[in-house]
Design a protein around this motif. Sequence first.
Motif, PDB file in Angstrom:
ATOM      1  N   SER A 221       4.815 -21.210 -42.525  1.00  0.00           N
ATOM      2  CA  SER A 221       5.048 -20.980 -40.846  1.00  0.00           C
ATOM      3  C   SER A 221       5.400 -22.050 -40.645  1.00  0.00           C
ATOM      4  O   SER A 221       5.769 -23.771 -41.358  1.00  0.00           O
ATOM      5  CB  SER A 221       3.341 -21.086 -40.380  1.00  0.00           C
ATOM      6  N   VAL A 280       1.350 -16.861 -39.158  1.00  0.00           N
ATOM      7  CA  VAL A 280       1.519 -17.835 -37.973  1.00  0.00           C
ATOM      8  C   VAL A 280      -0.154 -17.823 -37.149  1.00  0.00           C
ATOM      9  O   VAL A 280      -0.250 -18.634 -36.835  1.00  0.00           O
ATOM     10  CB  VAL A 280       1.988 -16.573 -37.411  1.00  0.00           C
ATOM     11  N   GLN A 284      -1.112 -21.384 -35.788  1.00  0.00           N
ATOM     12  CA  GLN A 284      -1.281 -20.686 -34.334  1.00  0.00           C
ATOM     13  C   GLN A 284      -3.001 -22.503 -34.125  1.00  0.00           C
ATOM     14  O   GLN A 284      -3.289 -22.761 -33.200  1.00  0.00           O
ATOM     15  CB  GLN A 284      -1.433 -19.801 -33.522  1.00  0.00           C
ATOM     16  N   ILE A 315       6.122 -21.237 -32.232  1.00  0.00           N
ATOM     17  CA  ILE A 315       5.546 -21.321 -33.717  1.00  0.00           C
ATOM     18  C   ILE A 315       6.304 -19.752 -34.311  1.00  0.00           C
ATOM     19  O   ILE A 315       6.503 -18.345 -33.440  1.00  0.00           O
ATOM     20  CB  ILE A 315       3.916 -21.255 -34.154  1.00  0.00           C
ATOM     21  N   CYS A 316       6.346 -19.866 -35.747  1.00  0.00           N
ATOM     22  CA  CYS A 316       7.750 -18.344 -36.479  1.00  0.00           C
ATOM     23  C   CYS A 316       6.966 -18.232 -37.856  1.00  0.00           C
ATOM     24  O   CYS A 316       6.749 -19.803 -38.454  1.00  0.00           O
ATOM     25  CB  CYS A 316       8.760 -18.042 -35.616  1.00  0.00           C
ATOM     26  N   CYS A 348       4.089 -17.616 -29.840  1.00  0.00           N
ATOM     27  CA  CYS A 348       3.833 -17.474 -31.044  1.00  0.00           C
ATOM     28  C   CYS A 348       4.744 -16.183 -31.626  1.00  0.00           C
ATOM     29  O   CYS A 348       5.224 -15.474 -30.646  1.00  0.00           O
ATOM     30  CB  CYS A 348       2.707 -17.268 -32.111  1.00  0.00           C
TER      31      CYS A 348
END
Length: 350
Positions: A221, A280, A284, A315-316, A348
């Motif tokens: 991630s 992810v 997170q 976030i990806c 996300c």
Amino acid sequence: MPDNTDLCSAEYENQRLQALADYQILDTPEESAFGDIVEVASLICEAPVALISFVDRNRQWFKSEKGLGMCETPLDVSICAHAILQPGLFIVPDTTRDPRFANNPLVTGEPHLRFYAGALLESHDGYPLGTLCVLDYRPRELTERQCFALQALANQVMAHLELMQAHREQAELIRELEATRQELAKRAATDPLTGLLNRRAFEQRLNQELALVRRGAPPASLMLIDLDHFKTVNDTLGHQAGDEVIVRFTELCREVFRQADVIGRWGGEEFVVMLPRASVAEAQHAAERLHQLLATTPMLEDTSSPLHITASIGICSLIGSENLDECVHRTDELLYQAKEHGRNRTVCEP
């Protein structure tokens, strides 16, 4: 030999001993290069005993020896200690007729040494270190050719010592150059304020991770972090305070993220984190821990009231089919959404 120096003075002896120590030869293992010289000296001079002897503070120590059967003797029985006080060859045709050695226990007792010839081992700056010497159990002389050969072999001993010293100095220089190279490489790859990877170095590491993902490595991630309203900190408290906040935030990141995670300073108040082998959802959870820590940790405590800051995070997941720019662009869009929805939050990818 240094001029205008009392060879018996304590100052001169300390200088001589330091010159000997600089060669780092004392108490080293046997080496064939020196053993061969001793064998040749014994053969040419037709002597049963041959030594490479170094005169230390309280002893004479033999780098190589033939026929004596010991590696050192006390200095008070050393003939070499007398030999180093004069230049060139030191020859004692009959030790029993020389008052300096007639009562020497190596002369009066085993091994009953009667003849000595020593060629000086002299440092490049003129200090006598010891001798290459040959000894016999009967009184005798050396021929002119034997004298020449013994001195030539002594010169070879010193040439080898100089070569060994040059190799050590070269090795040390190489170590220093490598340490400098590593330090320069580290500086080129790190942000000077935080010690984190700079943007260029982080991009290189991110490209490596993308390549691993393309080859089937577990998912990873990418997280992009922006400190909210950071410009206000600089404008109201000054850039030094802003730097302190950046450094404190870096410390919090090191507490939150795993050792395997890669943290970089993307630029200004933006940070980027790559989390190998993390989904992810797992990324997170790390972002939430960071939010919680920011909420309870003042960034500056020496102000009128403790300064807290917040952060917006996108976030990806890293997709092997994408290149670096595409991955960063997707993460940046998620960060923009976090800012648009009020900051101090994480967004996300679905």
